[in-house]
Structure formats: structure tokens, C-alpha cells
Design a protein around this motif. Structure first.
Motif, mmCIF file in Angstrom:
data_model
loop_
_atom_site.group_PDB
_atom_site.id
_atom_site.type_symbol
_atom_site.label_atom_id
_atom_site.label_comp_id
_atom_site.label_asym_id
_atom_site.label_seq_id
_atom_site.Cartn_x
_atom_site.Cartn_y
_atom_site.Cartn_z
ATOM 1 N N GLY A 1 0.792 -1.052 -0.011
ATOM 2 C CA GLY A 1 -0.049 0.016 0.072
ATOM 3 C C GLY A 1 0.841 1.157 0.059
ATOM 4 N N LEU A 2 1.848 1.337 -0.739
ATOM 5 C CA LEU A 2 2.862 2.290 -0.946
ATOM 6 C C LEU A 2 3.094 2.725 -2.261
ATOM 7 N N TYR A 3 3.689 3.800 -2.706
ATOM 8 C CA TYR A 3 4.021 4.435 -3.872
ATOM 9 C C TYR A 3 5.375 3.419 -4.260
ATOM 10 N N PRO A 4 5.431 2.813 -5.175
ATOM 11 C CA PRO A 4 6.758 2.215 -5.572
ATOM 12 C C PRO A 4 7.868 2.970 -5.911
ATOM 13 N N ARG B 1 -2.460 0.032 -4.203
ATOM 14 C CA ARG B 1 -3.486 -0.120 -2.727
ATOM 15 C C ARG B 1 -3.159 1.157 -2.051
ATOM 16 N N VAL B 2 -2.326 2.014 -2.534
ATOM 17 C CA VAL B 2 -1.938 3.121 -1.816
ATOM 18 C C VAL B 2 -3.175 3.968 -1.173
ATOM 19 N N ILE C 1 -13.176 4.181 -6.529
ATOM 20 C CA ILE C 1 -11.692 4.298 -6.033
ATOM 21 C C ILE C 1 -11.158 2.952 -5.202
ATOM 22 N N LEU C 2 -11.970 2.576 -4.360
ATOM 23 C CA LEU C 2 -11.556 1.454 -3.571
ATOM 24 C C LEU C 2 -11.891 0.000 -4.125
ATOM 25 N N ARG C 3 -12.633 0.021 -5.301
ATOM 26 C CA ARG C 3 -13.136 -1.240 -5.799
ATOM 27 C C ARG C 3 -12.126 -1.588 -6.737
ATOM 28 N N THR C 4 -11.222 -2.626 -6.421
ATOM 29 C CA THR C 4 -10.315 -3.107 -7.120
ATOM 30 C C THR C 4 -10.844 -4.258 -7.997
#
Lengths: 303, 398
Positions: free
Chosen positions: A85-88, B208-209, B382-385
């Protein structure tokens, strides 16, 4: 640090016709670690997202310290999403500092705590590298640091142990334990049941959007139907028939495996066995968490 | 506790910092600088090779030869006239067109005419008028008996007629170039910043940021911060290009348009960049939030990009040929078309003063609607992957 319990109170969530959560409830007290288990699609991630406020529940309430979670409390939650959950392409330190600032720390403060966590997780030399240049295990450590950088009052982690090597698992366990001991309620989901059994004070088992079992590992293992193994070589095959709440699961070589429900009295079973002759073995098989999980979560429809 | 504006600013600052550092940003800026500098540089070189350092080639037709004698004598200042005879007016005009001659003197000795393609040849005109005046005075005297007042009145009416073979207005040619450059720059700006928005949204979603971010800030704050940050990135680029381009045209003095007007135009281009950016950034952010992978991005943003390409194509194909075309005029008020078409019409000098502000208001109203809808789509999707979210589902309340 304000100490409060995280309470999830009968939250429900539907996606169209699909029921994702059906009156899900759980409570994590300060200084308690709750393992959240259930097969894929059972509703763990949805529950966590709602607790974080990332998703809105159709009904029910999430409370911290007896008050509904508002924006202020929400920014005090530490979160680790499943996968990354971070920017690569962002540098490790910048990334942690940014998240710290988003959580309300000043720029300097965020920089300081980010540095100290990187130090503690053994990533100090990598702090100016892009995240994508790190190994997956190290990326996961950065992710943990991201959940902790703002000194959270609640910690919610989605599959924090997946994909970690044993050393990293050990490190992660230690950090979680220490955080928990400081009075922070910790919830994490995992498929590694042995780990959950070892690490957690309490376990919640989810199935199809409902909490189907919730208690300490001890409680869970002693609750529910118990199996008894009785070795009475001279007993006739039908010796256990007619005992209240008892059913025969298996008979082989003079050993009988019995399942006892809540109405059964194990002392009555013992007496019945003794009346047939000598009894060499009379043991209660306490299920492991894996067994419990298997019993509870059967034929879960795939996601 | 941080405020809403603080959260938006944090997001915007991150965007700005990371964007400005990328190679594509630096290269993109350089490319646009080249486009902007190409025109003044070209005009400067053409101008310097064309301008005769000394002397003007003057052709004279046979009827006008009597004018050349005094002309050679009365050379004023440092202007030097190299006089040559030409057989007739037609040949002389051809020579002027070919650049062999700068100016052709034709007509009669009392009614001289100047034919040229560039410059205004004021000195020559003054000299010829002088000579012609003397001639007409002489003739009047020769007729004798005429009273001086009549002679003077007749002489005063003598004028040098000028014919400019270059039928176009030099200002108009430059206006056209500026209109082109403006349209091209706006188009490039909007495409580039739009792509940044689209890729940024999907980057956050695919990694998923966005889950991490939405745990602390709202989706509206995230979207606003993103649009603001990337908008600022574009503005920096605009400032660099605007200042350098303006500096270049004023330094090389290649514009016949007043610099004040050019600066005003630059201001309008800036306004239209902001208006266009707001509209397209919102559309693209909403469209991109529907997909979870960079690979799927193209399919959702292509329709939006098309709404940017069409105005540009219409603008550069319709307006230069016919600046007053009804189609161009009407479309320059339509949100989506206006960010490219209105600045072109402004540059061409065919827009009335009230037109640009009115089109700007239309664009702002459209942006408000798009922001409302786009924000809703973005928040819901935005949260629906996973698979691409259907537009209808995203619009429905979650």
C-alpha cells in the motif's frame, strides 16, 4: 496514550445482492491482540476497511473508547493493507514522512519517527532508495513502519505475515507484541493459524460475514463438541450406545472415538466404559485452532 | 488535528515534488520550450539575413526617369538609393516580388507611384513628393499667368500613391502563428497534465496506496490535492515557457504586435489552461478511478482524450482559414472546446471583449457539474479493485 477498546458493533454491508458482512461484531480491548481468521471472502478485509472508515457500513457502528469513531480517532489508527500500500517509485523515508504528516504529525516530527522506525526495522541504509528497489520482505517492513509511524492508538493489519521469511515473522511478531503491551488494541488477519494461536490473546473466526467463534484460544479449544478416545479392549461394539449426547465417530482395535455434545457427561461415559472391563486410555482430544477452523469454516464458497 | 486544506495541501505538495523531479517532466518542458522558441528564432534569422545593411535597390520605369536625376542628388541622411532602370511597370513589379528590387518608382513625373513588398519607404516617398511638387510647380509656371495660390493649391494635391504587393497584414500573419502556438501549447499542456492525473490515480489504485491514504483523508481531499498538485506542476511549466517565450520575442523584436497585447494574450492562455485543466483533470480522474491496472487505463481515458483532440483539430483546421467562421465562433463557447478555440480566436483578434469572459463562465459552470459527478464516481470507484467498474455503478450511491 488514551487507552480504549475498539468495538465493532453489528456492522452489515452489502454489495448489490452480495452480503459481505452480516451483523459482524468484535471487541479488542487495550493491550489485547486479536487474531482474525476466516477463509478468503469471509469478510475480514471488509470489516477492517469499515473499522478504518475507508468504507461505510450499511448499518452498525464502530466505536473507540465508547464513542463512535470520528476523523480525529481515525487518524490515530495504524493500518497495513493486504499486499502493498505504498508508492513504488517514492523514496522510503519520504514515503513514511508523508504518511506521518497525513496522520497529523508535523514535518519534523514525522521525519524523526520515520527515521527511528527504519532504524529499528533494520532499514536505515535503505531510506533514500525507491520502495520498488527493496526486496518484498523489506517492502513489508516499510509497510509496517508506515502503520506505526504516527504512534497509533489502534493497530489494524490485514495479512501482515503473508510472504515473510522466518526472521521477518519474528521481527513483526515482536513489534506487534510490544505495541500491544503499550496498551494498543491490535487486530490482524492471518491464514497462518499456528502463528495466531501462538501470538494472540483472542481469536475471532469469521464465516460468510459473521463472527462464528470468538474467544481466547483456550476457550475456543475447550468449547464446542469434544472428541473422546476410549481404549476399553473388552467392550462390546455397542457399549456407548444410549449414552446421552454421545455419538460414535470411529471404532478400531478396541479404541472408540466418541463425539460429545454439550448435554453429554464424560463421567457417565467413563463409568459405562469401566463397566465393560479395564480401561487403558480415556483422553479428551483438544482441537487445535486448525481443527476448529476446519470445523467451523466448511464449504466456504470461493470469492 | 489537521484541517481539510492542510490535507489537500499535503497531497498537492507530494504530487508537485515527485512530478517535478521526473525525467518526463524535464523533457516535456524542454520540448515545449523548443516549440515556443522556434518562431522568434526563425524570424530573427530570416530577418537578419533579409535586412539590407545599406542601400535600397530602386527601379525606375521610363516615364518616371526624369525623377531619378534629382533623386540621386537629394539623398537624405544615410539612406543610399541604388537606382536602375526597368523596361516597364510589369517587369518592375516582378523584380520587386523576386526581391531583386526593394521598391519600384513608376507613374509620371508629376504623379509618381511607389510599388514595394515590405517596409514603408518613407524617405523615398518624402523625396519623391518633394520632386513631384517642384515638377508640378514648374509646369504650372510654364503655363504662365496662373496665380500662385492656384499653383500652390494644385501642387499641394500631389501625393505619392503606394501599392503594397504583400496583400496580407503583417500583424495578421503573426497573429496566426501565435494562435497556432497557443492552441498547440494548450493542447500539449492539457494532454500532459491529464496523463499525469490518469496515471497517478491508477498508480494509487493499483498499489493500494489509496487504502492507506483514505484511512486518514477523504477521497474528496485526495482528488482535490491531486488535481491541485498536478495543476501547480503544469503552472510551473507554463511559467517557465511563458517567461522564456515572451523574453525571446521581446529580445529579438520579432513581433510587430504590441508587446502589451501579447502579454495580455499570454494571460488569457494561462486562464484557459486553468479552466481547461480543471475540466479535463476532473474527467480524467473520474475515468481513471474505474480501472485498477495501468493496462486498462487507455480504454477508459481514450474517450476523454478524444474530447481534447477534437477541439484542437477543429481549431487548427477551421480558424486559420476563416477566423470568423460560424462553426469556430459557436464552438469557442462550448465547454471542452473553449479552452483551445477561445484563445485562438483571441490571438487572431476576432473575439469581442465580452466573449472570452462569457465562455470562461460557461466552462466554470460545466466544471462545477463535472466536479460534482466526477467526485462521486471517484469516491465510489476508487476502492473497488479488480475488474473495471461500470460507470453506472460508480454513479450510483455507494
Amino acid at each position: 496514550m488514551p487507552e480504549g477498546a475498539l468495538e465493532i458493533d453489528r456492522i452489515s454491508k452489502r454489495y448489490g445482492d452480495v452480503v459481505a458482512l452480516d451483523e459482524m461484531s468484535l471487541t479488542v480491548r487495550p493491550g489485547e491482540m486479536l487474531g482474525f481468521v476466516g477463509s478468503n471472502g469471509a469478510g475480514k478485509t471488509t470489516t477492517m476497511r469499515i473499522a478504518l472508515g475507508v468504507l461505510a457500513a450499511d448499518s452498525g457502528e464502530v466505536r473507540y473508547n465508547d464513542a463512535p469513531i470520528d476523523r480525529t480517532v481515525r487518524s490515530r489508527i495504524g493500518y497495513m493493507p493486504e499486499e502493498r500500500g505504498l508508492y513504488p517509485k517514492m523514496r522510503v523515508l519520504d514515503q513514511l514522512q508523508y504518511l506521518g504528516e497525513l496522520h497529523g504529525l508535523s514535518r519534523a516530527e514525522a521525519g524523526r519517527t520515520a527515521e527511528s522506525w527504519l532504524e529499528r526495522l533494520g532499514l536505515a541504509e535503505r531510506r533514500n532508495d525507491q520502495l520498488q528497489k527493496l526486496s518484498l520482505g523489506n517492502q513489508q517492513r516499510v509497510q509496517l513502519a508506515a502503520a506505526l509511524v504516527h504512534d497509533p492508538a489502534v493497530l489494524i493489519l490485514d495479512e501482515p505475515f503473508s510472504g515473510l521469511d522466518p526472521v521477518a515473522v519474528e521481527l513483526m511478531s515482536t513489534v506487534l507484541r510490544q505495541t500491544c503491551e503499550r496498551g494498543v488494541p491490535v487486530v490482524f488477519s492471518s491464514h497462518q493459524l499456528e502463528l495466531v494461536q501462538k501470538l494472540c490473546d483472542r481469536v475471532g473466526i469469521v464465516q460468510r460475514g459473521r463472527m462464528v467463534a470468538d474467544g481466547t484460544v483456550e476457550q475456543l479449544r475447550s468449547s464446542g463438541p469434544a472428541d473422546l478416545t476410549v481404549h476399553a479392549p473388552q467392550a462390546p461394539p455397542d457399549w456407548a450406545d444410549g449414552l446421552r449426547g454421545v455419538s460414535v465417530v470411529d471404532t478400531s482395535g478396541g479404541r472408540t472415538t466418541l463425539r460429545l455434545d454439550e448435554t453429554a457427561d464424560d463421567q457417565a461415559v467413563l463409568q459405562a466404559a469401566l463397566s465393560t472391563g479395564p480401561v487403558h486410555e480415556f483422553s479428551r482430544n483438544r482441537p487445535s485452532l486448525t481443527d476448529l477452523f476446519r470445523n467451523v469454516v466448511t464449504e466456504e464458497p470461493a470469492e | 488535528m489537521k484541517s481539510t486544506s492542510n490535507a489537500v495541501w499535503l497531497v498537492a505538495r507530494r504530487e508537485l515534488r515527485t512530478r517535478v523531479r521526473t525525467r518526463s517532466f524535464v523533457l516535456g518542458t524542454l520540448f515545449m520550450l523548443l516549440v515556443v522558441l522556434a518562431y522568434p528564432a526563425l524570424m530573427f534569422f530570416i530577418g537578419s539575413s533579409n535586412a539590407p545593411a545599406s542601400g535600397t535597390d530602386v527601379g525606375v520605369t521610363p516615364q518616371a526617369t526624369s525623377l531619378t536625376q534629382p533623386l540621386g542628388a537629394g539623398t537624405p541622411g544615410d539612406a543610399e538609393w541604388r537606382i536602375q532602370r526597368v523596361d516597364d511597370r510589369q517587369r518592375g513589379e516582378n523584380l520587386v516580388r523576386e526581391g531583386e528590387l526593394d521598391v519600384l518608382v513608376t507613374g509620371t513625373s508629376t504623379e509618381p507611384e511607389l510599388v514595394f513588398e515590405s517596409g514603408d519607404h518613407a524617405d523615398l516617398r518624402r523625396s519623391l513628393a518633394n520632386i513631384a511638387w517642384q515638377r508640378s510647380l514648374d509646369e504650372a509656371m510654364a503655363e504662365a499667368g496662373a496665380d500662385p495660390g492656384q499653383v500652390r493649391g494644385q501642387a499641394d494635391r500631389v501625393e505619392v500613391t503606394t501599392t503594397n504587393l504583400d496583400s496580407s497584414d503583417p500583424q495578421q500573419a503573426q497573429r496566426l502563428v501565435i494562435a497556432f502556438v497557443a492552441a498547440f501549447l494548450l493542447y500539449m499542456f492539457l494532454i500532459m497534465t491529464g496523463q499525469m492525473i490518469a496515471q497517478g490515480v491508477v498508480e494509487e489504485k493499483s498499489n493500494r496506496v489509496v487504502e492507506m491514504l483514505l484511512a486518514t483523508i477523504s477521497s474528496t481531499q485526495l482528488m482535490a490535492g491531486k488535481i491541485l498538485g498536478i495543476g501547480l506542476t503544469g503552472l510551473i511549466q507554463f511559467a517557465v515557457i511563458g517567461v522564456v517565450g515572451f523574453g525571446a520575442v521581446s529580445a529579438t523584436a520579432t513581433l510587430v504586435l504590441p508587446l502589451g497585447a501579447v502579454a495580455g494574450l499570454l494571460g488569457w492562455i494561462l486562464v484557459w489552461f486553468l479552466l481547461g485543466f480543471l475540466l479535463y483533470a476532473t474527467l480524467l480522474a473520474a475515468a481513471s478511478s474505474l480501472v485498477s491496472r495501468q493496462e486498462d487505463l487507455q480504454s477508459v481515458i481514450t474517450p476523454v482524450i478524444m474530447t481534447l483532440v477534437v477541439p484542437f483539430v477543429v481549431g487548427v483546421s477551421v480558424l486559420p482559414a476563416d477566423p470568423n467562421s460560424t462553426l469556430g465562433t459557436v464552438l469557442s463557447f462550448v465547454p471542452g472546446f473553449s479552452p483551445v478555440l477561445m484563445p485562438m480566436r483571441l490571438a487572431l483578434g476576432v473575439a469581442a471583449p465580452w466573449e472570452a469572459p462569457l465562455a470562461a463562465v460557461f466552462s466554470l459552470v460545466a466544471s462545477a457539474v463535472v466536479l460534482w459527478l466526477g467526485g462521486r464516481i471517484y469516491s465510489n470507484a476508487i476502492l473497488r479493485t479488480g475488474a473495471r467498474v461500470k460507470l453506472r455503478e460508480a454513479l450510483r450511491a455507494s
